[in-house]
Write a protein that holds these residues in place. Sequence first.
Motif, PDB file in Angstrom:
ATOM      1  N   THR A   1     109.959  69.787  29.632  1.00 22.42           N
ATOM      2  CA  THR A   1     109.601  70.045  31.036  1.00 22.42           C
ATOM      3  C   THR A   1     109.827  71.518  31.364  1.00 22.42           C
ATOM      4  N   ASP A   2     109.203  71.975  32.439  1.00 21.69           N
ATOM      5  CA  ASP A   2     109.378  73.358  32.874  1.00 21.69           C
ATOM      6  C   ASP A   2     110.827  73.636  33.278  1.00 21.69           C
ATOM      7  N   ALA A   3     111.471  72.668  33.922  1.00 17.90           N
ATOM      8  CA  ALA A   3     112.851  72.863  34.369  1.00 17.90           C
ATOM      9  C   ALA A   3     113.780  73.113  33.188  1.00 17.90           C
ATOM     10  N   ILE A   4     113.624  72.343  32.142  1.00 17.33           N
ATOM     11  CA  ILE A   4     114.477  72.511  30.954  1.00 17.33           C
ATOM     12  C   ILE A   4     114.146  73.820  30.248  1.00 17.33           C
ATOM     13  N   MET A   5     112.856  74.173  30.193  1.00 17.94           N
ATOM     14  CA  MET A   5     112.456  75.436  29.577  1.00 17.94           C
ATOM     15  C   MET A   5     113.068  76.615  30.328  1.00 17.94           C
ATOM     16  N   ILE A   6     112.978  76.624  31.656  1.00 13.31           N
ATOM     17  CA  ILE A   6     113.520  77.707  32.459  1.00 13.31           C
ATOM     18  C   ILE A   6     115.036  77.783  32.289  1.00 13.31           C
ATOM     19  N   GLY A   7     115.693  76.636  32.282  1.00 10.79           N
ATOM     20  CA  GLY A   7     117.149  76.629  32.113  1.00 10.79           C
ATOM     21  C   GLY A   7     117.585  77.275  30.818  1.00 10.79           C
ATOM     22  N   HIS A   8     116.888  76.971  29.733  1.00  5.83           N
ATOM     23  CA  HIS A   8     117.269  77.543  28.441  1.00  5.83           C
ATOM     24  C   HIS A   8     116.882  79.017  28.331  1.00  5.83           C
ATOM     25  N   ILE A   9     115.837  79.444  29.028  1.00  9.13           N
ATOM     26  CA  ILE A   9     115.511  80.871  29.052  1.00  9.13           C
ATOM     27  C   ILE A   9     116.606  81.633  29.791  1.00  9.13           C
ATOM     28  N   LEU A  10     117.053  81.097  30.922  1.00 11.20           N
ATOM     29  CA  LEU A  10     118.144  81.733  31.667  1.00 11.20           C
ATOM     30  C   LEU A  10     119.390  81.864  30.799  1.00 11.20           C
ATOM     31  N   LEU A  11     119.720  80.811  30.071  1.00 12.40           N
ATOM     32  CA  LEU A  11     120.901  80.836  29.202  1.00 12.40           C
ATOM     33  C   LEU A  11     120.713  81.812  28.038  1.00 12.40           C
ATOM     34  N   ALA A  12     119.502  81.843  27.480  1.00 12.47           N
ATOM     35  CA  ALA A  12     119.243  82.738  26.344  1.00 12.47           C
ATOM     36  C   ALA A  12     119.422  84.194  26.740  1.00 12.47           C
ATOM     37  N   VAL A  13     118.866  84.578  27.891  1.00  9.89           N
ATOM     38  CA  VAL A  13     118.975  85.972  28.327  1.00  9.89           C
ATOM     39  C   VAL A  13     120.428  86.299  28.687  1.00  9.89           C
ATOM     40  N   LEU A  14     121.112  85.382  29.349  1.00  9.93           N
ATOM     41  CA  LEU A  14     122.506  85.623  29.698  1.00  9.93           C
ATOM     42  C   LEU A  14     123.372  85.762  28.452  1.00  9.93           C
ATOM     43  N   THR A  15     123.095  84.952  27.436  1.00 11.09           N
ATOM     44  CA  THR A  15     123.838  85.065  26.173  1.00 11.09           C
ATOM     45  C   THR A  15     123.529  86.385  25.476  1.00 11.09           C
ATOM     46  N   ALA A  16     122.259  86.806  25.513  1.00  8.52           N
ATOM     47  CA  ALA A  16     121.891  88.090  24.914  1.00  8.52           C
ATOM     48  C   ALA A  16     122.595  89.247  25.615  1.00  8.52           C
ATOM     49  N   LEU A  17     122.758  89.143  26.930  1.00  8.17           N
ATOM     50  CA  LEU A  17     123.474  90.188  27.670  1.00  8.17           C
ATOM     51  C   LEU A  17     124.954  90.188  27.325  1.00  8.17           C
ATOM     52  N   ALA A  18     125.531  89.010  27.122  1.00  2.76           N
ATOM     53  CA  ALA A  18     126.927  88.936  26.666  1.00  2.76           C
ATOM     54  C   ALA A  18     127.064  89.561  25.281  1.00  2.76           C
ATOM     55  N   LEU A  19     126.074  89.330  24.427  1.00  2.00           N
ATOM     56  CA  LEU A  19     126.063  89.960  23.103  1.00  2.00           C
ATOM     57  C   LEU A  19     125.989  91.473  23.235  1.00  2.00           C
ATOM     58  N   LEU A  20     125.143  91.963  24.148  1.00  2.00           N
ATOM     59  CA  LEU A  20     125.024  93.398  24.378  1.00  2.00           C
ATOM     60  C   LEU A  20     126.353  93.984  24.846  1.00  2.00           C
ATOM     61  N   GLU A  21     127.046  93.276  25.736  1.00  2.00           N
ATOM     62  CA  GLU A  21     128.343  93.756  26.212  1.00  2.00           C
ATOM     63  C   GLU A  21     129.350  93.857  25.072  1.00  2.00           C
ATOM     64  N   HIS A  22     129.262  92.956  24.112  1.00  2.00           N
ATOM     65  CA  HIS A  22     130.140  93.057  22.942  1.00  2.00           C
ATOM     66  C   HIS A  22     129.798  94.303  22.112  1.00  2.00           C
ATOM     67  N   TRP A  23     128.515  94.562  21.929  1.00  2.00           N
ATOM     68  CA  TRP A  23     128.130  95.737  21.154  1.00  2.00           C
ATOM     69  C   TRP A  23     128.502  97.034  21.868  1.00  2.00           C
ATOM     70  N   PHE A  24     128.591  97.005  23.198  1.00  2.00           N
ATOM     71  CA  PHE A  24     129.040  98.179  23.935  1.00  2.00           C
ATOM     72  C   PHE A  24     130.464  98.577  23.534  1.00  2.00           C
ATOM     73  N   MET A  25     131.233  97.632  22.997  1.00  2.00           N
ATOM     74  CA  MET A  25     132.599  97.936  22.563  1.00  2.00           C
ATOM     75  C   MET A  25     132.622  98.719  21.247  1.00  2.00           C
ATOM     76  N   VAL A  26     131.477  98.764  20.584  1.00  2.00           N
ATOM     77  CA  VAL A  26     131.428  99.382  19.251  1.00  2.00           C
ATOM     78  C   VAL A  26     130.490 100.584  19.214  1.00  2.00           C
ATOM     79  N   LEU A  27     129.326 100.437  19.806  1.00  2.00           N
ATOM     80  CA  LEU A  27     128.317 101.492  19.728  1.00  2.00           C
ATOM     81  C   LEU A  27     128.537 102.560  20.798  1.00  2.00           C
ATOM     82  N   PRO A  28     128.285 103.824  20.468  1.00  2.00           N
ATOM     83  CA  PRO A  28     128.492 104.922  21.437  1.00  2.00           C
ATOM     84  C   PRO A  28     127.363 105.006  22.450  1.00  2.00           C
ATOM     85  N   LEU A  29     127.277 104.011  23.325  1.00  3.03           N
ATOM     86  CA  LEU A  29     126.244 103.959  24.356  1.00  3.03           C
ATOM     87  C   LEU A  29     126.890 104.116  25.729  1.00  3.03           C
TER      88      LEU A  29
END
Length: 266
Positions: A214-242
Amino acid sequence: MTNPWIAALVTLFLWWFSTGVILWRVRHADRAGGTAHQTSVLLGLPLLLGGIWGLGTSLDEDSSIGTYIAFLSALAVWGWIELAFLSGVITGPNTDPCPPFARGWDRFWRATLTLIWHEATLVAALALLTYAAWNAANPFGLYTFALLFFARASAKLNLYLGVPRINVEFLPRPLAHLASHFCHARMNWLFPFSVTGLTFATGCWLERAYAAPTDAIMIGHILLAVLTALALLEHWFMVLPLPDQKLWRWMLPDSPGTDTSIPARK
């Protein structure tokens, strides 16, 4: 609202905007002094109450709108708890800097007492939300809060164990002592597991979004995927000189100045 690109952009904007608003309010309270931090937490109570109401009403709403409401409500509850933490209202009984000579269990216990009420609040909120959302038609509020909980726990542990880059620019006065519990290091044993787990989780959310019935489940998992990717980015900020602090520095008033030095450890 069923377009996955819109869901991704909404998540990206909310991550940037909500972080900026909290930092802006905390910085203004720092400059005002007195009871300004406590006032911020009180004024933010409608955010908490609105989040609780939204989580409750969205549990049986399995539409795309219900998914967005659950996601936004979880962010609202999380945001109020973070505001209370950064304001020094919900932290821990230890407000002393960690001495440079502290090692092992002594250092770990000091760091735990610095955050324990905040951690207990997050655990209690997660437990209550899990109980309320168990077998609910719309579990995405629970998934969002749980994701934020485990990603933040991973970030805190990595800062404690040691990473190359530690940004303490945004630490407010009530938490100036927190920097002393961080540790500079080339790498720690947890970081590879953290980024691997977050990368795997991002891929899993995307796969479930692709296969969603369903669209609702698809949207929910897209929201989670992007939020998880941003959490991953925040972890890389601890290592990379950005220069990640530039994302929010331009919108904040000047800092009143606090000692956030990190003691050297070997």
